[in-house]
Motif scaffolding. Structure first.
Motif, PDB file in Angstrom:
ATOM      1  N   LEU A  34       0.866  -1.182   0.000  1.00 35.86           N
ATOM      2  CA  LEU A  34       0.000   0.000   0.000  1.00 35.86           C
ATOM      3  C   LEU A  34       0.898   1.226   0.000  1.00 35.86           C
ATOM      4  O   LEU A  34       1.716   1.399   0.901  1.00 35.86           O
ATOM      5  N   TRP A  35       0.745   2.035  -1.018  1.00 36.36           N
ATOM      6  CA  TRP A  35       1.591   3.230  -1.152  1.00 36.36           C
ATOM      7  C   TRP A  35       0.824   4.462  -0.688  1.00 36.36           C
ATOM      8  O   TRP A  35      -0.374   4.595  -0.953  1.00 36.36           O
ATOM      9  N   THR A  36       1.550   5.353  -0.025  1.00 32.71           N
ATOM     10  CA  THR A  36       0.968   6.638   0.344  1.00 32.71           C
ATOM     11  C   THR A  36       2.027   7.713   0.122  1.00 32.71           C
ATOM     12  O   THR A  36       3.225   7.424   0.129  1.00 32.71           O
ATOM     13  N   THR A  37       1.548   8.896  -0.080  1.00 32.40           N
ATOM     14  CA  THR A  37       2.469  10.032  -0.244  1.00 32.40           C
ATOM     15  C   THR A  37       2.490  10.817   1.052  1.00 32.40           C
ATOM     16  O   THR A  37       1.440  11.192   1.579  1.00 32.40           O
ATOM     17  N   VAL A  38       3.698  11.022   1.558  1.00 34.22           N
ATOM     18  CA  VAL A  38       3.849  11.844   2.751  1.00 34.22           C
ATOM     19  C   VAL A  38       4.549  13.125   2.333  1.00 34.22           C
ATOM     20  O   VAL A  38       5.493  13.102   1.539  1.00 34.22           O
ATOM     21  N   ALA A  40       6.093  16.809   3.999  1.00 36.11           N
ATOM     22  CA  ALA A  40       6.392  17.592   5.200  1.00 36.11           C
ATOM     23  C   ALA A  40       5.836  18.999   5.039  1.00 36.11           C
ATOM     24  O   ALA A  40       5.833  19.550   3.933  1.00 36.11           O
ATOM     25  N   HIS A 128       9.354  26.981  14.533  1.00 37.56           N
ATOM     26  CA  HIS A 128       8.420  25.935  14.999  1.00 37.56           C
ATOM     27  C   HIS A 128       8.970  25.317  16.284  1.00 37.56           C
ATOM     28  O   HIS A 128      10.179  25.382  16.562  1.00 37.56           O
ATOM     29  N   SER A 130       9.599  22.426  16.903  1.00 36.85           N
ATOM     30  CA  SER A 130      10.601  21.388  16.607  1.00 36.85           C
ATOM     31  C   SER A 130      11.964  21.980  16.290  1.00 36.85           C
ATOM     32  O   SER A 130      12.969  21.263  16.253  1.00 36.85           O
ATOM     33  N   TRP A 132      12.296  23.787  13.436  1.00 36.00           N
ATOM     34  CA  TRP A 132      12.243  24.181  12.030  1.00 36.00           C
ATOM     35  C   TRP A 132      12.002  25.683  11.953  1.00 36.00           C
ATOM     36  O   TRP A 132      11.205  26.238  12.726  1.00 36.00           O
TER      37      TRP A 132
ATOM     38  N   PRO B  82       7.308  18.074  12.324  1.00 39.34           N
ATOM     39  CA  PRO B  82       8.066  17.210  13.244  1.00 39.34           C
ATOM     40  C   PRO B  82       7.299  16.952  14.541  1.00 39.34           C
ATOM     41  O   PRO B  82       6.681  17.871  15.099  1.00 39.34           O
ATOM     42  N   VAL B 112      11.774  12.458   2.562  1.00 38.69           N
ATOM     43  CA  VAL B 112      11.066  12.512   3.840  1.00 38.69           C
ATOM     44  C   VAL B 112      10.781  11.085   4.316  1.00 38.69           C
ATOM     45  O   VAL B 112      10.178  10.290   3.589  1.00 38.69           O
ATOM     46  N   PRO B 114       9.147   9.326   7.411  1.00 34.50           N
ATOM     47  CA  PRO B 114       8.486   9.227   8.711  1.00 34.50           C
ATOM     48  C   PRO B 114       8.720   7.858   9.343  1.00 34.50           C
ATOM     49  O   PRO B 114       8.932   6.864   8.633  1.00 34.50           O
ATOM     50  N   TYR B 151       2.135   6.828  11.211  1.00 29.44           N
ATOM     51  CA  TYR B 151       3.260   7.543  10.599  1.00 29.44           C
ATOM     52  C   TYR B 151       3.611   8.720  11.509  1.00 29.44           C
ATOM     53  O   TYR B 151       2.760   9.547  11.823  1.00 29.44           O
ATOM     54  N   LEU B 153       6.424  11.858  11.992  1.00 26.67           N
ATOM     55  CA  LEU B 153       7.600  12.600  11.541  1.00 26.67           C
ATOM     56  C   LEU B 153       8.429  12.889  12.792  1.00 26.67           C
ATOM     57  O   LEU B 153       7.945  13.574  13.705  1.00 26.67           O
ATOM     58  N   SER B 157      13.523  15.822  12.911  1.00 28.23           N
ATOM     59  CA  SER B 157      13.636  15.808  11.444  1.00 28.23           C
ATOM     60  C   SER B 157      14.385  17.047  10.956  1.00 28.23           C
ATOM     61  O   SER B 157      14.190  18.144  11.483  1.00 28.23           O
ATOM     62  N   VAL B 168       5.727   6.344   0.503  1.00 23.65           N
ATOM     63  CA  VAL B 168       5.979   5.362   1.564  1.00 23.65           C
ATOM     64  C   VAL B 168       5.152   4.113   1.262  1.00 23.65           C
ATOM     65  O   VAL B 168       3.936   4.205   1.062  1.00 23.65           O
TER      66      VAL B 168
END
Lengths: 158, 179
Positions: A34-38, A40, A128, A130, A132, B82, B112, B114, B151, B153, B157, B168
């Motif tokens: 199963l493919w998914t697009t992630v 950021a 951010h 995090s 970032w 993140p 990317v 995750p 999933y 992140l 990151s 993914v």
């Protein structure tokens, strides 16, 4: 049983085990993926950065303000640069009052540049939680406020 | 008339009887040896009858084994920051024969990456199933099970991932296993 005999017995057992082997276990398999697009996210920079000269005639300061992006970041990083040098300070507010004492506390040479008449550029980044950081906002210029006959009288916009 | 034998018949004595018995015994022994040696001799014919018949015409056919995967709950992984986690629920359906268990793995195509955590149930709670580990349960032929996929992140990151994307892949490998 002597040691030699024991060694021989062990060797014979080892050979027998090697010949007999272990029963091979095998099973069928089937795969499915199963493919998914992630993607950021990005940290949005502050908008509408402006500079306002405040204070008295003898002691001016430049108040740099900006609007918070959506979503609001954890804090802002203000960069003051000029003459090939730069320094940063962080704040959770949406404005920063730039004064001589602030510049002197950040980086003495930056203050020296201001005293020398160099115009400094002030830009703001969102930070951010995090860590970032966003792209910098549009920069606004600040310069030394000169008072005739007395020299430097603070920091002003432009 | 005739010729008379010059020898007269006389009843045999004890010595003669022993000799005759010995000769008969020797003759029997020789006969047994000859009979025993017959099969071993080069010229002896040796044949065994045999008969066979097919008991039944059994039709041996191998089974099939497959899997169908789909998203029961599609994970929206757009604009992740993140430290953020998003969940999806995958459905695994066995096709074919036999009982089975499964393993899960993840692969990336892009910058990317995750962290992916599997839970062998429809919710992302409880003990996770490590990638590559065999599922704790064995499933029946044709059964369907759900796997929750989380999933995340990572908080650390790199800043360079901002605005980047990746493909993914979550792969379920079913293995035929005895129940």
């Amino acid at each position: 049983m002597t040691r030699a005999v024991r060694v021989r017995v062990a060797a014979v057992l080892a050979v027998l085990l090697a010949l007999v082997g272990v029963p091979a276990a095998a099973w069928w398999t089937a795969d499915g993926s199963l493919w998914t697009t992630v993607s950021a996210g990005t940290v949005s920079p502050p908008t509408a950065t402006t500079c306002t000269t405040t204070g008295s005639v003898v002691l001016r300061s430049a108040t740099v303000s900006w609007a918070a992006p959506t979503p609001a970041p954890a804090r802002y990083r203000v960069t003051i640069a000029g003459g090939g040098q730069s320094t940063t300070t962080e704040t959770t507010a949406t404005q920063l009052v730039v004064t001589e004492s602030l510049l002197g506390g950040l980086l003495g040479s930056i203050l020296d540049l201001l005293l020398g008449g160099t115009t400094l550029q002030v830009s703001v980044q969102s930070v951010h939680a995090s860590g970032w950081t966003s792209a910098p906002s549009n920069a606004v210029p600040v310069r030394g406020a000169l008072l005739a006959g007395t020299g430097l009288a603070g920091v002003s916009c432009g | 008339m005739g010729v008379e034998s010059s020898r007269r018949a006389r009843p045999p004595g004890p010595g003669a009887r022993r000799t005759a018995r010995a000769r008969r015994g020797a003759a029997r022994a020789v006969a047994v040896l000859v009979l025993a040696a017959l099969p071993l001799s080069a010229g002896a014919a040796w044949a065994t009858w045999s008969a066979s018949q097919a008991v039944s015409t059994a039709d041996v056919r191998s089974g099939t084994f497959g899997v169908e995967t789909s998203w029961q709950s599609f994970p929206d992984l757009a604009g992740m920051m993140p430290g953020e986690s998003r969940d999806g629920v995958a459905s695994l359906t066995h096709t074919g024969d036999g009982t089975w268990r499964y393993r899960l793995s993840v692969a990336y195509d892009g910058p990317v990456q995750p962290t992916v955590t599997f839970y062998p149930r429809p919710t992302c709670t409880g003990t996770p199933l490590a990638a590559g580990a065999l599922s704790p349960l064995t499933y029946a032929r044709g059964a369907t099970t759900q796997v929750c996929v989380r999933y995340t992140l990572p908080a650390g990151s790199p800043n360079a991932w901002q605005g980047q994307s990746a493909q993914v892949a979550v792969t379920a490998t079913l293995e035929s296993r005895p129940s």
